[in-house]
Write a protein that holds these residues in place. Structure first.
Motif: not given
Length: 145
Positions: A125, A138-139
Motif C-alpha cells: 500500500g 492503494a487499499h
C-alpha cells in the motif's frame, strides 16, 4: 424603540466571546452596530444572526462560506441552496475518505504481524501511494490480490 444589547449581553445570550463577535463584525458577518457613548449596541435580532453563524459553523461551513451564505440570502432567491449543495458534496467526499481510512485502519489492526511495517500488504500500500495512487486505490489494490 427595541431593547438594545451591549456586546457583553449579546455574548452572554449566545455563548460567543466578545472578541469573536468583534471579529465577525470586522468580517461583515454581523452588521456594524449602533454606538451609544462609543459602545456597541445590537438590536435583539443580532441574537438570531449569531445563532445562524453558529449553526452554519457547526455543520462545517467556514467563516468565508458563512459570509457568502448571508450575502446570498440578502440578495434574495435561491443562491444559498447552491452553497448548501456544494457543502453537501464536500461533506460526502470527506465522509467517503473517512470511511476508506477507517477500513484501512481496521484492516491494519487485524494484521497478524507484530509490526505493521513488516506486513507485505502494508508495504504494498505504501508503494502504491508513492507511485501516485490514492489511499483508496492503494487499499483496494492490496486487498484485491
Amino acid at each position: 424603540m427595541d431593547e438594545q444589547l451591549t456586546i457583553g449581553e449579546l455574548a452572554g445570550r449566545t455563548g460567543v466571546a466578545t472578541s469573536a463577535l468583534r471579529y465577525w463584525e470586522e468580517l461583515g458577518l454581523l452588521p456594524a452596530p449602533a454606538r451609544v457613548s462609543g459602545q456597541r449596541r445590537y438590536p435583539p435580532s443580532a441574537v438570531g444572526l449569531v445563532g445562524v453563524v453558529l449553526m452554519l459553523r457547526g455543520v462545517g461551513f467556514t467563516l468565508r462560506e458563512v459570509k457568502a451564505f448571508l450575502t446570498a440570502r440578502s440578495a434574495g432567491g435561491d443562491g444559498w441552496r447552491e452553497l448548501y449543495q456544494r457543502k453537501l458534496a464536500e461533506l460526502d467526499e470527506r465522509i467517503a475518505r473517512a470511511q476508506v481510512a477507517r477500513t484501512a485502519i481496521a484492516h491494519g489492526l487485524a494484521c497478524p504481524h507484530d509490526d505493521i511495517v513488516e506486513c507485505a500488504q502494508f508495504t504494498g500500500g505504501v508503494a502504491a501511494l508513492l507511485a501516485g495512487a490514492s489511499v483508496e486505490e492503494a487499499h483496494e489494490g492490496i486487498h484485491s490480490r
